[in-house]
Design a protein around this motif. Structure first.
Motif, PDB file in Angstrom:
ATOM      1  N   TRP A  51      45.686 -37.495  85.232  1.00  0.00           N
ATOM      2  CA  TRP A  51      44.934 -36.835  84.205  1.00  0.00           C
ATOM      3  C   TRP A  51      43.233 -36.968  84.068  1.00  0.00           C
ATOM      4  CZ3 TRP A  51      47.882 -33.258  82.399  1.00  0.00           C
ATOM      5  CH2 TRP A  51      49.590 -33.263  82.382  1.00  0.00           C
ATOM      6  N   SER A  52      42.776 -37.338  85.401  1.00  0.00           N
ATOM      7  CA  SER A  52      41.502 -37.584  85.490  1.00  0.00           C
ATOM      8  C   SER A  52      40.849 -36.056  85.393  1.00  0.00           C
ATOM      9  CB  SER A  52      41.075 -38.147  86.738  1.00  0.00           C
ATOM     10  OG  SER A  52      39.768 -38.227  86.860  1.00  0.00           O
ATOM     11  N   PRO A  53      39.910 -35.813  84.293  1.00  0.00           N
ATOM     12  CA  PRO A  53      39.391 -34.551  84.015  1.00  0.00           C
ATOM     13  C   PRO A  53      38.293 -34.164  84.978  1.00  0.00           C
ATOM     14  CG  PRO A  53      38.491 -36.103  82.513  1.00  0.00           C
ATOM     15  CD  PRO A  53      39.439 -36.945  83.287  1.00  0.00           C
ATOM     16  N   ASP A  54      38.181 -32.789  85.351  1.00  0.00           N
ATOM     17  CA  ASP A  54      37.139 -32.560  86.098  1.00  0.00           C
ATOM     18  C   ASP A  54      35.744 -32.139  85.099  1.00  0.00           C
ATOM     19  OD1 ASP A  54      35.150 -31.053  87.614  1.00  0.00           O
ATOM     20  OD2 ASP A  54      36.591 -29.866  88.529  1.00  0.00           O
ATOM     21  N   THR A  55      34.806 -33.284  85.043  1.00  0.00           N
ATOM     22  CA  THR A  55      33.962 -33.270  84.054  1.00  0.00           C
ATOM     23  C   THR A  55      33.015 -31.724  84.246  1.00  0.00           C
ATOM     24  OG1 THR A  55      33.808 -35.636  84.101  1.00  0.00           O
ATOM     25  CG2 THR A  55      31.881 -34.316  82.999  1.00  0.00           C
ATOM     26  N   ARG A  73      33.879 -28.853  85.413  1.00  0.00           N
ATOM     27  CA  ARG A  73      34.376 -27.725  85.019  1.00  0.00           C
ATOM     28  C   ARG A  73      34.637 -27.749  83.626  1.00  0.00           C
ATOM     29  NH1 ARG A  73      40.363 -26.958  84.847  1.00  0.00           N
ATOM     30  NH2 ARG A  73      40.682 -24.693  84.968  1.00  0.00           N
ATOM     31  N   CYS A  74      35.010 -28.714  83.011  1.00  0.00           N
ATOM     32  CA  CYS A  74      35.163 -28.521  81.487  1.00  0.00           C
ATOM     33  C   CYS A  74      33.555 -28.360  80.754  1.00  0.00           C
ATOM     34  CB  CYS A  74      35.570 -30.099  81.076  1.00  0.00           C
ATOM     35  SG  CYS A  74      37.333 -30.498  81.481  1.00  0.00           S
ATOM     36  N   LEU A  75      32.648 -28.942  81.173  1.00  0.00           N
ATOM     37  CA  LEU A  75      31.428 -28.633  80.653  1.00  0.00           C
ATOM     38  C   LEU A  75      31.156 -27.051  80.753  1.00  0.00           C
ATOM     39  CD1 LEU A  75      29.065 -31.594  81.289  1.00  0.00           C
ATOM     40  CD2 LEU A  75      30.320 -31.189  79.261  1.00  0.00           C
ATOM     41  N   LEU A  76      31.242 -26.602  81.847  1.00  0.00           N
ATOM     42  CA  LEU A  76      30.899 -25.206  82.306  1.00  0.00           C
ATOM     43  C   LEU A  76      31.666 -24.411  81.524  1.00  0.00           C
ATOM     44  CD1 LEU A  76      29.530 -23.192  84.173  1.00  0.00           C
ATOM     45  CD2 LEU A  76      31.518 -23.659  85.641  1.00  0.00           C
ATOM     46  N   ARG A  77      32.942 -24.587  81.172  1.00  0.00           N
ATOM     47  CA  ARG A  77      34.001 -23.766  80.506  1.00  0.00           C
ATOM     48  C   ARG A  77      33.235 -23.762  79.066  1.00  0.00           C
ATOM     49  NH1 ARG A  77      39.291 -22.556  82.418  1.00  0.00           N
ATOM     50  NH2 ARG A  77      40.089 -22.764  80.138  1.00  0.00           N
ATOM     51  N   GLY A  78      32.940 -24.639  78.442  1.00  0.00           N
ATOM     52  CA  GLY A  78      32.370 -24.791  77.173  1.00  0.00           C
ATOM     53  C   GLY A  78      31.034 -23.884  77.091  1.00  0.00           C
ATOM     54  N   VAL A  79      30.273 -23.890  78.308  1.00  0.00           N
ATOM     55  CA  VAL A  79      28.997 -22.931  78.286  1.00  0.00           C
ATOM     56  C   VAL A  79      29.439 -21.535  78.315  1.00  0.00           C
ATOM     57  CG1 VAL A  79      27.119 -22.269  79.649  1.00  0.00           C
ATOM     58  CG2 VAL A  79      27.532 -24.837  79.284  1.00  0.00           C
ATOM     59  N   LEU A  80      30.530 -21.310  79.218  1.00  0.00           N
ATOM     60  CA  LEU A  80      30.766 -19.885  79.515  1.00  0.00           C
ATOM     61  C   LEU A  80      31.733 -19.213  78.006  1.00  0.00           C
ATOM     62  CD1 LEU A  80      32.805 -20.183  82.913  1.00  0.00           C
ATOM     63  CD2 LEU A  80      30.521 -18.854  82.408  1.00  0.00           C
ATOM     64  N   PHE A  81      32.012 -20.071  77.152  1.00  0.00           N
ATOM     65  CA  PHE A  81      32.670 -19.748  75.990  1.00  0.00           C
ATOM     66  C   PHE A  81      31.560 -19.037  74.900  1.00  0.00           C
ATOM     67  CE2 PHE A  81      36.321 -22.935  76.358  1.00  0.00           C
ATOM     68  CZ  PHE A  81      37.090 -21.966  77.000  1.00  0.00           C
ATOM     69  N   MET A  86      33.736 -26.949  72.943  1.00  0.00           N
ATOM     70  CA  MET A  86      35.168 -26.773  73.356  1.00  0.00           C
ATOM     71  C   MET A  86      35.234 -27.303  74.774  1.00  0.00           C
ATOM     72  SD  MET A  86      37.203 -25.188  71.147  1.00  0.00           S
ATOM     73  CE  MET A  86      36.488 -26.545  70.132  1.00  0.00           C
ATOM     74  N   GLY A  87      34.302 -27.455  75.293  1.00  0.00           N
ATOM     75  CA  GLY A  87      34.129 -27.899  76.837  1.00  0.00           C
ATOM     76  C   GLY A  87      34.389 -29.421  76.658  1.00  0.00           C
ATOM     77  N   PRO A  88      33.505 -30.329  75.881  1.00  0.00           N
ATOM     78  CA  PRO A  88      33.957 -31.734  75.642  1.00  0.00           C
ATOM     79  C   PRO A  88      35.448 -31.824  75.122  1.00  0.00           C
ATOM     80  CG  PRO A  88      31.781 -31.194  75.038  1.00  0.00           C
ATOM     81  CD  PRO A  88      32.214 -29.976  75.712  1.00  0.00           C
TER      82      PRO A  88
END
Length: 477
Positions: A122-126, A128-136, A342-344
């Motif tokens: 379950w190691s997160p892709d940091t 990718r997660c931050l990018l998804r928050g920006v894209l929202f 939402m990314g974090p």
């Protein structure tokens, strides 16, 4: 002394060395009890195990002898080390391999080290997660660019209704596509190919019914098309392509503080970003549909999920949209902060699962795991909410309403990640209904206090539900 020398062991204990000499002299009569003149007998002292040498060997092999559960395992280890029977007798004074193995097994205490831990699944892709928050949050730039071109006060209701429908539909469709991903990427793409356009049409129709007329329908349709296409790219993990498609929108918003682009650019740049998003989505779907279909064996083992299975995810999307709308009516900048967070939040969902697996390995009893699980839940919630406190103060928002709303969203997403979708949907619907009713009726204690109280109660209920469901080892095994 002349002639051959014969070395013969004497006695059962093999502690006698006998040298038989060739006798070339004439024999003479002698008593029967007398030794033969041709034999020289040397009695050697009895020899036992060399304790010092055995102790050194035990110290050298202690790390591999300790985990053994039987002397035979030590014997196999000695054989692997290349110790022969002659070496065991001469160097260590033991008659055979098993005798030496038993001595080593008794000397070395038992140790059972933990197996080496594998990589965290379950190691997160940091990034990718931050990018998804920006894209929202980036699509909000389109409203900033086109604000002078339409009357937001008169036509905002159509966009809001269409946005709520798109949000609810997108949540349900995303869940259904992830379920179909088990059968194969092509099957998930087929689900998205059918569901995304249907969601865009439904959202546009809802916006038209709520009061959209004339050019506003085009804006509502553009919003619905973008949300449908962006949802497809996010489900298929194509965040970087979506970011590239939004480049015209980012460039146009970046120059606004220093340059007025004009009506053509204000309308053209969002349209260009929408067309790029649709083009990228079509390409990604085409690539996924070109993949090999699931084999017969794989497809037969996967049960096609029914639509009702994704219903609670859609209801949660609707409730979450209403709660965010109630917060945004008074503090729009706080909604931007919440959207980016939402990314974090997604990163912390992965960390919760990884930490829970570690707690499962470390805990010895169910009660011990429950305590560790409660600590992990509190740690992740604190890590998510604490940065939002100064953000709320900077945007002028009421910290209580923003933090409780964020807590509701995160705990609901956590329950959904473990398949507990109905509790999160029902609790969020109740919170949205209570806060919405107070806002519409303008009843006490007021919109801000009602939102904070509703979200606070919902956050407590969801946290208790998460602790009850996830405080047991079974969901994490």
């Amino acid at each position: 002394m002349s002639g051959p020398i014969s070395l013969e062991p004497g006695g059962a204990e093999q502690d006698t060395l006998a040298l038989r000499l060739a006798d070339v002299r004439p024999r003479r009569r002698r008593p029967r009890w007398a030794l033969d003149d041709s034999t020289l007998a040397i009695r050697l002292p009895l020899r036992g195990p060399d304790e010092e040498a055995v102790s050194r060997l035990a110290a050298d092999l202690a790390d591999r002898i300790g985990p053994a559960v039987h002397p035979y395992e030590v014997a196999a280890l000695l054989e692997a080390e290349g110790l022969t029977a002659a070496t065991i007798k001469e160097r260590y004074g033991h008659p055979d391999l098993f005798s030496l193995a038993a001595a080593l097994y008794e000397r070395v205490p038992r140790t059972f080290p933990e197996p080496a831990r594998g990589p965290d699944p379950w190691s997160p892709d940091t990034v990718r997660c931050l990018l998804r928050g920006v894209l929202f949050a980036l699509p909000g730039l389109a409203y900033l660019l086109t604000a002078p071109l339409w009357d937001a006060g008169a036509h905002a209701s159509a966009l809001i209704v269409a946005g709520l429908v798109s949000w609810a539909w997108g949540q349900a469709l995303g869940h259904r596509a992830h379920l179909r991903m088990v059968a194969g990427r092509r099957e998930a793409a087929l689900t998205l190919l059918v569901g995304a356009p249907a969601g865009a049409v439904l959202a546009t129709a809802a916006g038209a019914v709520s009061g959209g007329v004339g050019p506003v329908i085009l804006v509502v349709a553009a919003q619905s098309l973008y949300l449908a296409a962006a949802g497809v790219l996010l489900v298929l993990a194509r965040e970087r392509l979506l970011l590239a498609a939004l480049t015209p929108l980012v460039a146009g918003a970046a120059v606004l503080p220093w340059w007025e682009p004009g009506e053509a650019a204000r309308a053209g740049l969002p349209a260009l970003a929408l067309l790029a998003t649709l083009a990228v989505t079509g390409r990604v779907l085409g690539s996924a549909l070109a993949a090999d279909p699931a084999s017969g064996g794989a497809a037969s083992g996967v049960v096609r999920p029914g639509p009702l299975r994704s219903l609670p995810y859609g209801l949660f999307g609707l409730a979450a949209g209403v709660l965010v709308l109630l917060e945004g009516r008074r503090e729009p900048y706080a909604v931007i902060v919440l959207t980016v967070s939402m990314g974090p939040a997604e990163w912390l969902l992965y960390r919760y699962r990884g930490l829970s697996v570690g707690a499962l390995r470390a805990a010895a009893t169910p009660a011990g795991f429950l305590l560790r699980s409660a600590g992990i839940l509190g740690l992740c919630l604190a890590a998510y909410l604490l940065p939002l406190w100064p953000a709320a103060l900077l945007t002028g928002a009421a910290p209580a309403a923003l933090l409780t709303l964020a807590a509701v969203l995160w705990t609901a997403l956590l329950l959904q990640a473990f398949g507990a979708a109905w509790p999160s949907a029902l609790v969020c619907l109740a919170a949205a209904g209570g806060a919405g009713a107070v806002t519409l009726l303008d009843a006490p204690p007021g919109p801000v206090a009602a939102l904070a109280l509703s979200c606070g109660a919902a956050a407590l209920c969801l946290s208790a539900c998460a602790l009850w469901r996830l405080g047991r080892p079974a969901p994490h095994a």
